[in-house]
Every structure is written in structure tokens, then in C-alpha cells.
Design a protein around this motif. Structure first.
Motif, mmCIF file in Angstrom:
data_model
loop_
_atom_site.group_PDB
_atom_site.id
_atom_site.type_symbol
_atom_site.label_atom_id
_atom_site.label_comp_id
_atom_site.label_asym_id
_atom_site.label_seq_id
_atom_site.Cartn_x
_atom_site.Cartn_y
_atom_site.Cartn_z
ATOM 1 N N ARG A 1 -94.036 -47.112 -28.925
ATOM 2 C CA ARG A 1 -94.575 -46.993 -30.268
ATOM 3 C C ARG A 1 -94.164 -45.643 -30.827
ATOM 4 O O ARG A 1 -93.848 -44.723 -30.070
ATOM 5 C CB ARG A 1 -96.103 -47.108 -30.230
ATOM 6 N N SER A 2 -94.192 -45.478 -32.134
ATOM 7 C CA SER A 2 -93.914 -44.168 -32.731
ATOM 8 C C SER A 2 -94.953 -43.867 -33.798
ATOM 9 O O SER A 2 -95.427 -44.779 -34.499
ATOM 10 C CB SER A 2 -92.503 -44.127 -33.332
ATOM 11 N N GLU B 1 -92.209 -36.851 -35.727
ATOM 12 C CA GLU B 1 -92.413 -38.230 -35.289
ATOM 13 C C GLU B 1 -92.131 -38.290 -33.797
ATOM 14 O O GLU B 1 -91.106 -37.784 -33.332
ATOM 15 C CB GLU B 1 -91.484 -39.187 -36.041
ATOM 16 N N VAL B 2 -93.052 -38.882 -33.045
ATOM 17 C CA VAL B 2 -92.889 -38.992 -31.596
ATOM 18 C C VAL B 2 -92.957 -40.460 -31.177
ATOM 19 O O VAL B 2 -93.578 -41.288 -31.845
ATOM 20 C CB VAL B 2 -93.952 -38.177 -30.831
ATOM 21 N N ARG B 3 -92.305 -40.748 -30.064
ATOM 22 C CA ARG B 3 -92.355 -42.074 -29.451
ATOM 23 C C ARG B 3 -93.184 -41.955 -28.177
ATOM 24 O O ARG B 3 -93.107 -40.955 -27.466
ATOM 25 C CB ARG B 3 -90.939 -42.545 -29.132
ATOM 26 N N TYR B 4 -93.990 -42.986 -27.871
ATOM 27 C CA TYR B 4 -94.829 -42.940 -26.681
ATOM 28 C C TYR B 4 -95.078 -44.363 -26.202
ATOM 29 O O TYR B 4 -94.795 -45.343 -26.918
ATOM 30 C CB TYR B 4 -96.155 -42.234 -26.971
ATOM 31 N N SER B 5 -95.613 -44.495 -24.986
ATOM 32 C CA SER B 5 -95.850 -45.828 -24.431
ATOM 33 C C SER B 5 -97.248 -46.333 -24.775
ATOM 34 O O SER B 5 -97.402 -47.368 -25.421
ATOM 35 C CB SER B 5 -95.628 -45.822 -22.918
ATOM 36 N N THR B 6 -98.273 -45.628 -24.333
ATOM 37 C CA THR B 6 -99.652 -46.025 -24.594
ATOM 38 C C THR B 6 -100.480 -44.765 -24.804
ATOM 39 O O THR B 6 -99.961 -43.648 -24.725
ATOM 40 C CB THR B 6 -100.243 -46.816 -23.407
#
Length: 323
Positions: A203-204, A287-292
Motif C-alpha cells: 500500500r502507499s 509518499e511511502v509504500r508499506y505492507s501492513t
């Protein structure tokens, strides 16, 4: 019988295969737990080994009953120990309450009563004989024929083909992603193999930079990680630190921006317990991307995507619920 000690096969990060190769792969739900190899000598006992090889049997007393399922058949199984939330999804933060207790049986038993675990089985490496050289499809058939579905363990089905549909389903249910496994692949102990590919649902979101931690070694003088937050209830809540995702040029550019925004006052409420933190005025949007997220709202496995100079600080992530 003395069972051979085996190191678990590991998956390589990747994406879905080309559509024309989809039917060459099986798809399993990627679980967010602790990887274990389960040794069942056939005498009713159970030995659990972590990915490191450590004996973690004592941490999970509720899994001892699995030993009675395969008496007389020396077996090695591969799986993942999970702690499930109220929606039945794996929650690694819950599981951390159970980990590391192999040497404390009384405490492990007490926590088992409050936070029970569930063992998901997805491979079989030995059943009276070594199975490592068999293709994945044959090993899965052997595993499924055992019918290992009990109060604290199960053998979820694998789906052949339809990878895109499977990935969409995991995303819709808030799951971590998929592991795709080549149907003809043998089991490669200790190898991070291209025959198993893990695909994460990433997700971002936009975040505000409220601080940074100095880098070390070749990153001396540069940010090793930035401390980020999101607005909730009129305050800036800390949601984690991001230390990957930049090129050298981008990290140097970010360092200059952080120095210009420096302040002695922490912008987060409450102040996060981060050693060597340097605070900045929260005016940089990224803006960052992450899993959960963890139950406390912290981003798991975040990586930096880009600065967002097109967004004003008051526009970024202003709708988080209070926790």
C-alpha cells in the motif's frame, strides 16, 4: 528413527508470472507468522524448529497434540505459526507475545490460554522416507492425504493458476499477499529459490516527515532513516521510520531539506522513543509504500517512494482515526 535436520526453503520477492505461464504455478496465501519445521518421530512427540534451527517447541504447548496424529510414521512438515486477530487474520504483533518463551514453559502455557496460536501446514519433506526430490505437486498430494486439520492446525488448499484473482482476493481481505510455487519444483533446503516467489500486497500513503536518525558508515552525515507521522485528532502521530527507497542523490537532497527544517521541539504527540532522533518542522510531505500496519498503527516494512512538493503539509493524511 532419527529424522534428518533440514533447513527451510525460502522464497524470492517478485511479482505475478506472465499470463501464459500462470498455470505452471500454485498459489498459497502468504502468512505473517513464524516459520517452523515440525519433526514428528512417530512416537507421539513433537519438535518445532525455527528458521534459525533453534528448538522452539516449548513456546507453543498447544501444538504438542499434533504428535498423536501421525503415530508410527516419521514425518517432517513445513509450516507457519500464526496468531489470529478477531477477523481471523494473522497478526504478527499478537504472535510476538508468544515468541521467545521456549525456555519458560509456565509462562508459555499461561499465554497460550490467552493468545492461542494456529499452525498452517504447506509442505511435507519426509514421510517414512525423504520427499525432497519429489515435485511440489506430489508433495502437496502427500500432505493433503494426511488430512491434518485439527483444533490448532490446518492444511489450507493451494490454487493452481488464477494468480491475479488470488492476489486480488488477498488484497480485498487485508492479507499480506501470495507465495507462488512452481508445480514441478523440488524442495531446496536453505535456498532462497526462484521456484518460490513471494508477492506482497503493498500500500502507499502520504506522510509528514517529523525527524530523522543519522546514518552510520558510508551514510555518515546523511539521514539513515526519516521519522514519519500522520495527522489524527489534531495532532501528528508517529507511524514509523523509513530507511530505504532513496538513491544516493535523493538521500543527499533530503539531507539538505532536513537540515533547513531543523528544530529542537519534537512535532510528534506523543514523543516516540527513538534514540538519536533529530527533529524537524513537519513541512515535508512524502509518499511511502508499506505492507501492513501494527495494531498501534505503525507501518510495517515501509520504503520511501518520493517527496510530494505538490502537497501542503495540512493536506497530507489528515483523516486517520484516533487510536
Amino acid at each position: 528413527m532419527t529424522l534428518p535436520r533440514i533447513s527451510p526453503m525460502l522464497a524470492t520477492p517478485g511479482t505475478l508470472p506472465p499470463a501464459e505461464q500462470d498455470t505452471r504455478w500454485a498459489y498459497e496465501t502468504k502468512q505473517d507468522g513464524q516459520r517452523v519445521l515440525v519433526y514428528l518421530p512417530g512416537d507421539g512427540s513433537v519438535l518445532l524448529r525455527a528458521r534459525s534451527g533453534a528448538d522452539i517447541t516449548g513456546a507453543y504447548p498447544e501444538l504438542q497434540a499434533l504428535g498423536g496424529e501421525l503415530r508410527g510414521s516419521p514425518t517432517i512438515l513445513d509450516g507457519e505459526v500464526l496468531a489470529l486477530d478477531e477477523q481471523g487474520r494473522a497478526d504478527f504483533q499478537l504472535l510476538q507475545n508468544r515468541m521467545g518463551l521456549a525456555g519458560s514453559p509456565a509462562l508459555a502455557a499461561h499465554r497460550a490460554a490467552n493468545t492461542p496460536v494456529h499452525l498452517v501446514l504447506f509442505d511435507i519433506l519426509h514421510l517414512d522416507r525423504p520427499l525432497l526430490a519429489l515435485p511440489y505437486t506430489d508433495r502437496r498430494a502427500e500432505l493433503e492425504q494426511l488430512g491434518l486439520d485439527g483444533p490448532c492446525w490446518s492444511t489450507p488448499a493451494a490454487l493452481t493458476g488464477h494468480g491475479a484473482d488470488a492476489l486480488r482476493a488477498t488484497r480485498a481481505h487485508g492479507l499480506e499477499g501470495l507465495v507462488r510455487k512452481r508445480l514441478d519444483s523440488v524442495y531446496e533446503p536453505g535456498v532462497r529459490s526462484r521456484a518460490w516467489i513471494k508477492i506482497r500486497n503493498l500500500r502507499s500513503e502520504d506522510v509528514l516527515v517529523g525527524g530523522w536518525v543519522p546514518g552510520k558508515g558510508r551514510l555518515t552525515g546523511l539521514p539513515g532513516a526519516v521519522l514519519v507521522g500522520q495527522r489524527a485528532g489534531g495532532r501528528l502521530r508517529y507511524v514509523g521510520n523509513v530507511g530505504t527507497g532513496w538513491s544516493e542523490a535523493e538521500r543527499a537532497e533530503l539531507a539538505a531539506l532536513l537540515r533547513a527544517a531543523g528544530t529542537d521541539t519534537c512535532p510528534f504527540d506523543p514523543v516516540p522513543p527513538v534514540a538519536d532522533a533529530r527533529w524537524v518542522l513537519p513541512r515535508l510531505v512524502g509518499e511511502v509504500r508499506y505492507s501492513t500496519r501494527t495494531r498501534a498503527g505503525i507501518l510495517r516494512q515501509p520504503s520511501w517512494l518520493r517527496l510530494r512538493p505538490d502537497l501542503a503539509p495540512e493536506e497530507s493524511a489528515a483523516d486517520l482515526p484516533e487510536r
